[in-house]
Every structure is written in C-alpha cells, then in structure tokens.
Design a protein around this motif. Structure first.
Motif, mmCIF file in Angstrom:
data_model
loop_
_atom_site.group_PDB
_atom_site.id
_atom_site.type_symbol
_atom_site.label_atom_id
_atom_site.label_comp_id
_atom_site.label_asym_id
_atom_site.label_seq_id
_atom_site.Cartn_x
_atom_site.Cartn_y
_atom_site.Cartn_z
ATOM 1 N N PRO A 35 -118.313 1.680 1.574
ATOM 2 C CA PRO A 35 -118.968 1.505 2.767
ATOM 3 C C PRO A 35 -120.858 1.181 3.010
ATOM 4 C CG PRO A 35 -117.112 3.038 4.375
ATOM 5 C CD PRO A 35 -118.214 3.279 2.230
ATOM 6 N N SER A 84 -124.175 0.289 4.887
ATOM 7 C CA SER A 84 -124.772 -0.301 6.068
ATOM 8 C C SER A 84 -126.386 -0.280 5.931
ATOM 9 C CB SER A 84 -124.960 1.257 6.820
ATOM 10 O OG SER A 84 -125.557 1.842 5.475
ATOM 11 N N ARG A 143 -122.417 -7.112 3.707
ATOM 12 C CA ARG A 143 -122.073 -6.351 5.261
ATOM 13 C C ARG A 143 -121.754 -7.313 5.905
ATOM 14 N NH1 ARG A 143 -126.163 -5.517 9.229
ATOM 15 N NH2 ARG A 143 -125.680 -3.690 10.701
ATOM 16 N N ASP A 156 -115.981 -4.144 4.494
ATOM 17 C CA ASP A 156 -117.206 -3.036 4.434
ATOM 18 C C ASP A 156 -117.646 -2.214 3.533
ATOM 19 O OD1 ASP A 156 -115.788 -1.318 5.432
ATOM 20 O OD2 ASP A 156 -117.314 -0.467 6.536
ATOM 21 N N ALA A 178 -118.511 -8.283 6.015
ATOM 22 C CA ALA A 178 -118.031 -7.518 6.737
ATOM 23 C C ALA A 178 -117.518 -7.411 8.488
ATOM 24 C CB ALA A 178 -117.836 -6.051 6.027
ATOM 25 N N THR A 179 -118.638 -7.630 9.478
ATOM 26 C CA THR A 179 -119.055 -7.789 10.519
ATOM 27 C C THR A 179 -118.621 -9.028 11.372
ATOM 28 O OG1 THR A 179 -121.678 -6.429 10.563
ATOM 29 C CG2 THR A 179 -120.970 -7.687 12.638
ATOM 30 N N ASN A 217 -116.669 -7.340 -2.344
ATOM 31 C CA ASN A 217 -115.533 -6.764 -1.352
ATOM 32 C C ASN A 217 -114.775 -7.762 -1.260
ATOM 33 O OD1 ASN A 217 -117.235 -9.029 -1.302
ATOM 34 N ND2 ASN A 217 -116.679 -8.327 0.976
#
Length: 178
Positions: free
Chosen positions: A25, A27, A67, A79, A70-71, A98
């Motif tokens: 994942p 971030s 990122r 993510d 994914a959001t 991804n």
C-alpha cells in the motif's frame, strides 16, 4: 507459511539491475521516504543533475498517480503499488503498476500508445496544448500534463501493459526509460 527465498530474490534483483523495489500500500509519507532514498542513491552515483531529476520526477509522477487513482476510484486494492527502479546500459528505468478498472486501463493504454507514436516535437506541442486547456474547477484529476511530460523525458517510448484479472479489473503497469 514458508520462508521466502531472499537469496533468490537478491539474485533476481542483481540480474535485472534493480536498485529499488517496493510492493505494498502506497501513502504520501511512503512516497516521500522512498523518494528521499532514491534521491540519495542517485546523488551517490554522481548522475547528472538533470538525469537524476528526470528519474526522480518519473518516480514521483507514477506513485502519485497510483495514490490519486486509488483515492478517487475507491477500487479495492488499487492503493497497492509495485514500483521498481533499475539501471542498465547507461539508462534508468522507472516502472510502476497497480490494479485499475478495466475500462480505465484500456483508456490509459490507448493514450500511452498515442504518445509512443509522437516524436519529441509532437510531444512538446501536445504538452503546450494541454497546458493551455482550461481547467475544470470540479475535475478530480490533474491537468493531464504529467503523462505527457514523462513521455517527453523518456529516452524511448513509454511501455504499458494491461492484464485482465477478472471482475472488471486489470493490472496496469507503466515503464519509462531515462
């Protein structure tokens, strides 16, 4: 659960000249930490500042795109990124992948294939055209300049793959050579 073959993994990394590999994942803070490690490595290799910046910029663009996707997509597993930076034959390769919605992946691959057919002059013109486009204040994505900019910095056409993994999803990967 058996213990992973770390030596075999190390051997694969050495064979493929992989300098950095991440899978998990992603971030904002992780993007920053890995980016700092990449910057330090490139500095230690005494790579020209312009080339080091291009490699770093490609890493940032790819990971931030994952990122952001994914959001906004809320797609389970989107993510989780795989990011690899490798070096061979006097060039660096930055690759990331991804899970995406299959339709989104097809659209992205088509865009990348269109950029692959353009020469440097056409890519510069496409960048300027995109730069002049009015931004939709309600848009959830950026101006779309990052992908064009990566295509401009890449020493060879960007390469993408899309693997259908079922349930309307696919695994998308993009690779840039600098």
């Amino acid at each position: 659960m058996s213990s992973p073959d770390l030596y075999g993994l190390r051997e694969r990394f050495e064979t493929d000249n992989i300098l950095l590999c991440f899978n998990g994942p992603i971030s904002r803070s992780l993007i920053e930490e890995i980016g700092n490690a990449l910057k330090n490595y490139l500095k230690s290799e005494q790579l020209s500042p312009a080339s080091a910046l291009d490699v770093f910029a490609a890493y940032i663009e790819l990971t931030q795109n994952i990122r952001h996707y994914a959001t906004t997509s809320q797609l389970p597993g989107a993510d989780t990124a795989t990011v690899i930076v490798s070096h061979s034959e006097d060039c660096y390769r930055v690759a990331a992948g991804n899970i995406v919605k299959l339709d989104d992946g097809h659209a992205l691959v088509a865009r990348i294939e269109a950029f692959a057919k353009m020469d440097k002059v056409e890519l510069k013109a496409a960048y300027k055209t995109q730069l002049r486009q009015p931004r939709d204040e309600n848009a959830v994505t950026g101006a779309g300049l990052g992908l064009i900019d990566m295509a401009r910095k890449s020493s060879k056409p960007m390469q993408s793959t899309l693997r259908d993994i079922g349930d309307g999803t696919a695994y998308f990967s993009l690779s840039i050579q600098i």
